[in-house]
Design an enzyme around this catalytic site. Structure first.
Site, short mmCIF file in Angstrom:
data_model
loop_
_atom_site.label_atom_id
_atom_site.label_comp_id
_atom_site.label_asym_id
_atom_site.label_seq_id
_atom_site.Cartn_x
_atom_site.Cartn_y
_atom_site.Cartn_z
N ASP A 1 0.87 -1.13 0.04
CA ASP A 1 0.10 0.08 0.09
C ASP A 1 1.09 1.05 0.03
O ASP A 1 1.37 1.61 1.04
CB ASP A 1 -0.80 0.07 1.30
CG ASP A 1 -2.11 -1.15 1.16
OD1 ASP A 1 -2.15 -1.58 0.20
OD2 ASP A 1 -2.61 -1.25 2.09
N LYS B 1 -6.22 -7.22 0.31
CA LYS B 1 -7.11 -7.66 1.13
C LYS B 1 -6.96 -9.13 1.85
O LYS B 1 -7.45 -9.24 3.07
CB LYS B 1 -8.54 -8.01 0.43
CG LYS B 1 -9.22 -6.41 0.23
CD LYS B 1 -10.42 -6.52 -0.55
CE LYS B 1 -11.04 -5.15 -0.79
NZ LYS B 1 -11.47 -4.40 0.72
N GLY B 2 -6.25 -10.07 1.11
CA GLY B 2 -5.89 -11.29 1.64
C GLY B 2 -4.86 -11.35 2.77
O GLY B 2 -4.97 -11.73 3.83
N ASN C 1 -4.24 -8.64 4.62
CA ASN C 1 -4.86 -7.78 5.70
C ASN C 1 -5.66 -9.01 6.65
O ASN C 1 -5.55 -8.84 7.67
CB ASN C 1 -5.68 -6.87 5.29
CG ASN C 1 -4.91 -5.67 4.47
OD1 ASN C 1 -3.76 -5.51 4.47
ND2 ASN C 1 -5.79 -4.69 3.94
N THR D 1 -22.92 -4.88 5.79
CA THR D 1 -21.94 -3.70 6.66
C THR D 1 -22.37 -2.39 6.31
O THR D 1 -22.86 -2.01 5.04
CB THR D 1 -20.68 -3.80 6.62
OG1 THR D 1 -20.28 -3.43 5.13
CG2 THR D 1 -19.96 -5.19 6.89
N ASP E 1 -11.40 -5.43 6.05
CA ASP E 1 -10.70 -6.67 6.09
C ASP E 1 -10.51 -7.11 7.68
O ASP E 1 -10.77 -8.32 7.78
CB ASP E 1 -9.36 -6.54 5.58
CG ASP E 1 -9.26 -5.99 3.98
OD1 ASP E 1 -10.32 -6.26 3.19
OD2 ASP E 1 -8.48 -5.48 3.75
#
Length: 299
Positions: free
Chosen positions: A15, A42-43, A45, A218, A250
């Site tokens: 990032d 995402k994975g 994290n 969410t 995440d």
């Protein structure tokens, strides 16, 4: 007996984060802060978030043979994630370009890099990891056909959790495996083909009709909605002062998946996950912001 509470199949990115007073409009240039490089994706994290909470966690992902890949491997291992499933090479490590404004809101552009080379063949080669895991979690920063292969190789007693982000239409066999499908409003609309009206309860009903065993919607400051075939439960949010929302979803997904694997009821798991996400947004960065179980208990 499972070797892992959670196997995360997904992306691993570096990032590249810049703080801005406001995010630029089309054709506009704005000045920002110094560039900061954080481990993300995402994975990756989700794997770090679960491991920080105490879950026995493994990651199936692909990174490049470069400095960003080394950063990601080092941070996974430091968090206690088993990186035996992290493959190296094939393309540069994925990169996310992130701008964060003073309210904590962010805009993200992702270059998938090696994430796009995580193939169905890689999933088949890692079948031992799938069979050793109580829960398998996935996202959509890797090829959809790879997620389909995860579902096809999933043991019958292993739970599958999917956050379809970035969202795209999903095949019926993937939807049918989700327990739960975790979506925000935007993702819900894409999965449902854009035809969502009424309340979040109505959205959840529409999504359940597509085949998932359960759905979690969410709702930001309004918390979350947990829907099964029998019940719909609103879970309130935890009020905090947000600093950076990067990676908070995440953290929520990882905590929810792990708690469901321990046998927690869906609403209880979501309430725990909401506390994890709330702590994460009070700190800058993604993985660096994730709390330990002790910090969640203190909240």
């Amino acid at each position: 007996m499972y070797d892992y509470d959670l196997l995360v199949v997904g992306s691993a990115n570096a990032d590249l984060v810049i703080g801005v007073e406001r995010r630029p409009a089309a054709g506009e240039t704005v000045l920002g802060s110094d560039l900061v490089v954080h481990p993300g994706g995402k994975g990756a994290n989700q794997a770090v978030a679960a491991a920080r909470l105490g879950a026995r966690t493994a990651l199936l992902a692909r990174v490049g043979d470069d400095a960003h890949g080394k950063l990601l491997l080092d941070t996974q291992r430091a968090a206690g994630v088993d990186s035996v499933g992290v493959l190296v090479g094939g393309a540069p490590t994925g990169v996310a370009l992130i701008t964060v404004d003073p309210s904590g809101d962010n805009s993200i552009v992702v270059s998938p890099g090696a994430n796009g080379r995580l193939t169905p063949e890689d999933v088949r080669a890692a079948s031992g990891l799938l069979h050793a895991s109580r829960v398998v979690s996935a996202q959509l920063e890797i090829p959809l056909e790879t997620v389909v292969e995860v579902v096809r190789n999933l043991p019958s007693d292993t739970r599958f959790v999917l956050n379809p982000s970035p969202p795209r239409p999903l095949p019926a066999e993937v939807l049918a495996a989700c327990d739960p499908l975790i979506v925000n409003e935007h993702e819900a609309r894409v999965i449902a083909g854009g035809a969502l009206d009424g309340s979040p309860e109505d959205w959840a009903k529409a999504l359940l009709a597509l085949g998932p065993r359960s759905v979690v919607v969410t709702l930001g400051a309004e918390g979350a909605l947990v829907a099964t075939g029998e019940t719909m439960t609103r879970v309130p949010s935890v009020k905090v002062d947000a600093v950076d929302t990067t990676g908070a979803g995440d953290a929520f997904t990882a905590a929810l998946a792990w708690q469901l694997g321990t046998g927690a009821a869906p609403d209880q798991a979501a309430a725990y996950a909401a506390r994890v996400g709330a702590i994460a947004v009070t700190r800058p960065g993604a993985q660096e912001s994730y709390p330990t179980a002790e910090e969640v208990a203190a909240l």
